[in-house]
Design a protein around this motif. Structure first.
Motif, short mmCIF file in Angstrom:
data_model
loop_
_atom_site.label_atom_id
_atom_site.label_comp_id
_atom_site.label_asym_id
_atom_site.label_seq_id
_atom_site.Cartn_x
_atom_site.Cartn_y
_atom_site.Cartn_z
N LEU A 1 74.52 119.27 54.44
CA LEU A 1 73.17 119.59 54.89
C LEU A 1 72.27 118.37 54.83
CD1 LEU A 1 70.84 121.62 55.60
CD2 LEU A 1 70.58 121.93 53.12
N ILE A 2 71.52 118.18 55.90
CA ILE A 2 70.48 117.17 55.94
C ILE A 2 69.16 117.92 56.10
CG2 ILE A 2 69.57 115.14 57.13
CD1 ILE A 2 72.43 114.64 58.17
N ASP A 3 68.40 117.98 55.04
CA ASP A 3 67.10 118.66 55.06
C ASP A 3 66.05 117.60 55.38
OD1 ASP A 3 64.80 120.11 54.75
OD2 ASP A 3 65.22 120.73 52.68
N ASP A 4 65.73 117.49 56.67
CA ASP A 4 64.86 116.42 57.12
C ASP A 4 63.47 116.89 57.54
OD1 ASP A 4 66.24 117.69 59.17
OD2 ASP A 4 66.60 115.90 60.33
N LEU A 5 63.08 118.04 57.06
CA LEU A 5 61.69 118.47 57.25
C LEU A 5 60.84 117.80 56.18
CD1 LEU A 5 61.92 122.29 58.03
CD2 LEU A 5 61.29 120.45 59.58
N GLY A 6 59.67 117.37 56.53
CA GLY A 6 58.79 116.76 55.54
C GLY A 6 58.83 115.25 55.61
N TYR A 7 58.40 114.63 54.51
CA TYR A 7 58.24 113.17 54.47
C TYR A 7 59.47 112.43 53.96
CZ TYR A 7 53.39 114.17 55.37
OH TYR A 7 52.24 114.61 55.94
N SER A 8 60.48 113.15 53.50
CA SER A 8 61.71 112.52 53.03
C SER A 8 62.89 113.36 53.50
CB SER A 8 61.70 112.41 51.50
OG SER A 8 61.66 113.69 50.92
N VAL A 9 64.08 112.90 53.19
CA VAL A 9 65.30 113.60 53.60
C VAL A 9 66.12 113.94 52.36
CG1 VAL A 9 67.41 113.46 54.99
CG2 VAL A 9 65.33 112.28 55.77
N ASP A 10 66.48 115.20 52.23
CA ASP A 10 67.37 115.64 51.16
C ASP A 10 68.76 115.81 51.74
OD1 ASP A 10 65.41 115.86 49.10
OD2 ASP A 10 64.70 117.71 50.04
N TRP A 11 69.75 115.18 51.11
CA TRP A 11 71.14 115.22 51.54
C TRP A 11 71.94 116.06 50.55
CZ3 TRP A 11 72.40 112.12 55.82
CH2 TRP A 11 71.42 111.21 56.21
N GLN B 1 73.70 115.59 45.67
CA GLN B 1 72.38 115.87 46.22
C GLN B 1 71.54 114.61 46.00
OE1 GLN B 1 71.73 119.62 44.00
NE2 GLN B 1 71.34 120.47 46.03
N ARG B 2 70.95 114.12 47.07
CA ARG B 2 70.14 112.92 46.95
C ARG B 2 68.97 112.99 47.91
NH1 ARG B 2 72.44 108.87 50.64
NH2 ARG B 2 71.60 107.26 49.30
N ASN B 3 68.00 112.12 47.69
CA ASN B 3 66.80 112.09 48.49
C ASN B 3 66.57 110.67 48.97
OD1 ASN B 3 63.66 111.53 48.52
ND2 ASN B 3 63.98 113.68 49.00
N THR B 4 66.25 110.53 50.27
CA THR B 4 65.96 109.22 50.83
C THR B 4 64.67 109.28 51.64
OG1 THR B 4 67.21 109.61 52.87
CG2 THR B 4 68.41 108.61 51.02
N SER B 5 64.20 108.13 51.99
CA SER B 5 63.04 108.01 52.87
C SER B 5 63.38 108.59 54.23
CB SER B 5 62.66 106.54 52.99
OG SER B 5 61.74 106.36 54.02
N LYS B 6 62.41 109.04 54.93
CA LYS B 6 62.60 109.62 56.27
C LYS B 6 63.11 108.58 57.27
CE LYS B 6 61.41 113.20 59.02
NZ LYS B 6 61.57 114.58 58.73
N PHE B 7 62.69 107.34 57.12
CA PHE B 7 63.02 106.33 58.12
C PHE B 7 64.11 105.37 57.64
CE2 PHE B 7 58.69 107.74 58.94
CZ PHE B 7 58.86 108.22 60.24
N VAL B 8 65.02 105.89 56.84
CA VAL B 8 66.14 105.10 56.35
C VAL B 8 67.25 105.08 57.41
CG1 VAL B 8 67.40 106.99 55.24
CG2 VAL B 8 67.50 104.72 54.24
N ASN B 9 68.16 104.17 57.32
CA ASN B 9 69.31 104.09 58.22
C ASN B 9 70.19 105.33 58.01
OD1 ASN B 9 71.89 103.64 59.29
ND2 ASN B 9 71.85 101.46 58.83
N ILE B 10 70.25 106.20 59.00
CA ILE B 10 70.99 107.46 58.85
C ILE B 10 72.48 107.22 58.62
CG2 ILE B 10 71.29 107.81 61.33
CD1 ILE B 10 71.07 110.84 60.77
N PHE B 11 73.06 106.21 59.28
CA PHE B 11 74.49 105.95 59.12
C PHE B 11 74.79 105.45 57.71
CE2 PHE B 11 73.67 105.34 63.69
CZ PHE B 11 74.43 106.41 64.16
N GLY B 12 73.94 104.58 57.19
CA GLY B 12 74.11 104.11 55.82
C GLY B 12 73.97 105.25 54.82
N SER B 13 73.01 106.14 55.05
CA SER B 13 72.81 107.28 54.15
C SER B 13 73.98 108.26 54.21
CB SER B 13 71.52 108.01 54.50
OG SER B 13 70.41 107.20 54.18
#
Length: 183
Positions: A114-124, A148-160
């Motif tokens: 799951l990629i929860d990308d609603l909001g200002y960050s992304v929960d993986w 379970q981890r959290n990243t910035s919204k504008f991070v490199n999706i492939f790296g994440s």
């Protein structure tokens, strides 16, 4: 320097660009070339076989789709079960585990991606059940590993994506019961 008056339009432009990129991903499958990168070491031998992607088996989503909460779909060129199987094979081989068709067999079931990308960050979230069976078919290891981890919204999706998969596999490599099961 942005003033309070121009900060709104700048954010609107950035958000519009992000949505445009996301919409482009929704229409075409994107390639995900997993690159093993663990710095762990381990010994053992195992035959990495098929993985299952349970959300796709249940018909919730497509076999090449990662569940996400924002608009659009994230579709890969390869199915998620194949991506996970190949990633596990690559990481285990990189850390020093021998790939041996005569040894115990490792399979897996991806229970959630799951990629929860609603909001200002992304929960993986990546939850995988790893199962090792001996040559007679007896289960010698059966554990669920959850990242379970959290990243910035504008991070490199492939790296994440790569990092999330790697961290999940590393949980298995670090598990003494897994190492016992493959030795």
């Amino acid at each position: 320097m942005f003033t309070r008056r121009t900060a709104g339009p700048a954010r609107l432009v950035a958000a519009s660009l992000f949505l445009l990129v996301l919409a482009g991903c929704a229409s075409r499958p994107i390639p995900l070339n997993y690159v093993p990168s663990s710095v762990l070491t381990a010994e053992g031998r195992v035959d990495v076989t098929a993985f299952e992607y349970l959300p796709a088996k249940g018909g919730e989503i497509k076999p090449n789709q990662v569940r996400n909460t924002a608009m659009g779909n994230i579709l890969f060129e390869k199915n998620v079960d194949a991506i996970m199987r190949d990633a596990v094979f690559s990481e285990l081989r990189l850390v020093g585990i021998k790939m041996d068709k005569e040894g115990n067999v490792l399979s897996g079931k991806v229970e959630e991606f799951l990629i929860d990308d609603l909001g200002y960050s992304v929960d993986w979230t990546l939850r995988v059940r790893y199962i090792v069976t001996d040559p007679q078919g007896q289960v010698v290891y059966d554990q669920v590993k959850n990242v379970q981890r959290n990243t910035s919204k504008f991070v490199n999706i492939f790296g994440s994506l790569n990092e999330t998969i790697k961290l999940n596999i590393e949980q298995t490599i670090k598990d003494p019961a897994f190492i016992t099961a493959i030795n």
